[in-house]
Design an enzyme around this catalytic site. Structure first.
Site, short mmCIF file in Angstrom:
data_model
loop_
_atom_site.label_atom_id
_atom_site.label_comp_id
_atom_site.label_asym_id
_atom_site.label_seq_id
_atom_site.Cartn_x
_atom_site.Cartn_y
_atom_site.Cartn_z
N ALA A 167 3.89 1.45 -1.25
CA ALA A 167 4.53 1.54 -2.56
C ALA A 167 3.58 2.09 -3.61
O ALA A 167 3.95 2.97 -4.41
CB ALA A 167 5.04 0.16 -2.98
N ILE A 168 2.34 1.61 -3.62
CA ILE A 168 1.38 2.09 -4.61
C ILE A 168 0.99 3.54 -4.31
O ILE A 168 0.81 4.35 -5.23
CB ILE A 168 0.14 1.18 -4.64
CG1 ILE A 168 0.54 -0.23 -5.11
CG2 ILE A 168 -0.94 1.75 -5.56
CD1 ILE A 168 -0.58 -1.25 -5.04
N HIS A 169 0.86 3.88 -3.04
CA HIS A 169 0.51 5.25 -2.68
C HIS A 169 1.56 6.23 -3.18
O HIS A 169 1.24 7.34 -3.64
CB HIS A 169 0.38 5.36 -1.16
CG HIS A 169 0.07 6.74 -0.67
ND1 HIS A 169 1.01 7.58 -0.12
CD2 HIS A 169 -1.10 7.45 -0.69
CE1 HIS A 169 0.45 8.72 0.20
NE2 HIS A 169 -0.83 8.68 -0.13
N THR A 170 2.82 5.84 -3.14
CA THR A 170 3.91 6.72 -3.58
C THR A 170 4.01 6.80 -5.09
O THR A 170 4.31 7.87 -5.65
CB THR A 170 5.24 6.23 -2.99
OG1 THR A 170 5.18 6.34 -1.56
CG2 THR A 170 6.42 7.03 -3.50
N LEU A 175 0.83 -1.21 0.00
CA LEU A 175 0.00 0.00 0.00
C LEU A 175 0.86 1.25 0.00
O LEU A 175 0.55 2.24 -0.68
CB LEU A 175 -0.93 -0.01 1.21
CG LEU A 175 -2.03 -1.08 1.21
CD1 LEU A 175 -2.77 -1.08 2.54
CD2 LEU A 175 -3.01 -0.88 0.07
#
Length: 474
Positions: A293-296, A291
């Site tokens: 990693a995807i948020h960034t 989460l």
């Protein structure tokens, strides 16, 4: 003759303490009481000696309603008793429909009672703190196809769901199907499930489990099941559903539970990302890193690219709070700058980057190596057991792997997210044989300092993972 009068009384789940004073008064006023014979055991103490009692068996609701009108039309005050709240799967709708059918002038008074799901909820803790629905699995009066549509809608909409009539002698499979549908619609296997049998009665049983572990065979027609939503959790033997998905604001501009506006936005983003994951049934510590990693990156390919060793995030977090990891080394300053200072201060961890150290440039020139390689060598001399983080330079990661093989470095963990086209993938593959070292790796060519930093931040705030509350130190 006085006007016909029918009082429909919800007598609660089956405990005299749960019968309301208004219902007690109605029972004492009544000339006749009509109800399912099993319910009379709960109301007999409140009846006058001359009260006429009309008791019938199960599935005879319409006959009871007809008897109530016949008695009322004789000038009697009639009380129709129904368990729980008479308006919820009870006698109230039927009496009103019959009043319309008969064009009756009888006065109808409906007295609410404590419903079975309310009683069950009170015994479980606070499971109905947010939007909820109630679904009956009985298909006697509702086609199963329609019930199944309602189950799917409830699961997809993240309602806390109370289940009535979960199982009977002739209906054994419907609750299994409900469980299957909730899991198919993305409800987490770890969602708390509470079920209460004979709520409020001497035979009362209260249980809390998870959706995954829930066994429909443990229920019967006297059981109410409560399935939590995505925010529900079990704590100290109780089931709790917070009042909202995002914390209430107070005058300071922060939320009631200390979340800043920035954290609120981050929480909402994580909820959105989680819903869009192809596979949500993954270990918590991997999901937490994913989460972040995807948020960034806003890149859902991270579902394929992010590799975490088993319990790597949890192991690194435990190493930090256990004071075994005191230093984090990054390959470049940009990675260091993205690690949250508040978390570092809170946990007593230092971040080091040797790229700007004068010794680094001198060694790089002397040895004919990159500055990040030289910085890694110096870092290993000073902090051989640090958590090493790479967000830019594959040569630095390759250098660390070489030093590990030579026995000079013993890192507490490796976060490998160098980015580029030359030696990037190879450098990541080189880390994998070190099975004793917990690793978080962004596979392929993708990576970057911001991604490396966010993976460190995921480790630093892993204790917020279970409640899915990122960004404490934003």
């Amino acid at each position: 003759m006085k006007q016909p009068k029918i009082i429909i009384a919800g007598i609660g789940p089956g405990n005299k303490q749960d019968i309301t004073p208004a219902v007690v008064a109605a029972l004492q006023e009544a000339d006749a009481v009509v109800g399912y014979k099993y319910y009379f055991r709960f109301v007999t103490p409140y009846l006058r000696p001359d009260t006429e009692c009309i008791d019938t068996g199960m599935k005879r609701e319409r006959i009871r309603a007809e008897q109530a009108f016949e008695l009322a039309e004789q000038g009697k005050t009639v009380c129709v008793i129904s368990s729980g709240d008479a308006g919820i799967y009870g006698m109230t709708p039927l009496v009103y429909e019959m009043k319309r059918e008969r064009n009756s002038n009888a006065e109808i008074i409906s007295l609410p009672g404590i419903s079975a799901f309310q009683k069950a909820a009170s015994l479980l803790g606070a499971p109905v703190g947010h939007d909820f629905c109630v679904i009956s699995l009985s298909d006697l009066m509702t086609p199963w196809e329609r019930i199944e549509k309602r189950i799917i809608a409830a699961a997809a909409a993240d309602f806390v769901t109370a289940v009535y009539n979960p199982k009977s002698e002739g209906r054994y499979w419907q609750l299994y199907r409900l469980k299957e549908l909730f899991l198919q619609e993305g409800r987490s296997p770890q969602t708390p499930v509470g079920y209460v049998r004979q709520a409020g009665r001497p035979e009362q049983e209260v249980h809390i489990t998870t959706l995954e572990a829930f066994d429909p065979e443990k229920t019967d027609m006297f059981t109410v099941v409560l399935i939590g939503n995505s925010q529900s959790y079990e704590w100290n033997g109780t089931m709790i559903t917070p009042r909202g998905y995002y914390r209430e604001k107070v005058a300071t501009g922060n939320t009631q539970y200390g979340a800043s506006k920035g954290q609120e936005i981050m929480i909402r983003s994580f909820r959105t990302i989680e819903k869009e994951l192809r596979n949500r049934d993954i270990p918590l510590d991997h999901k937490w890193a994913l989460l972040h990693a995807i948020h960034t990156t806003a890149d859902f390919e991270m579902e394929k690219l992010l590799h975490t060793d088993e319990k790597a995030v949890e192991t690194l977090y435990q190493g930090i709070i256990g004071k075994r990891i005191r230093t984090i080394v990054t390959d470049v300053t940009m990675a260091a700058s993205g690690i949250r200072k508040g978390a570092l201060e809170r946990l007593g961890v230092k971040v080091k980057c040797y790229l700007g150290d004068p010794r680094t440039a001198a060694m790089a020139t002397e040895k004919g190596i990159t500055r990040t390689q030289a910085g890694t060598r110096l870092a290993v001399e000073d902090h051989p057991d640090a958590l090493f983080v790479f967000g830019n330079a594959p040569t630095a990661l390759m250098e660390l792997c070489d030093l590990i093989r030579k026995g000079k470095a013993h890192p507490a963990g490796i976060i490998a997210a160098p980015v580029g086209f030359v030696h990037v993938q190879e450098s990541k593959h080189m880390t994998k044989p070190f099975t004793a070292i917990p690793k978080i790796i962004v596979e392929g060519r993708k990576g970057g300092s911001n991604l490396a930093a966010t993976l460190v931040n995921a480790v630093l705030c892993y204790n917020d993972a279970e409640q899915l509350r990122p960004g404490r130190d934003v």
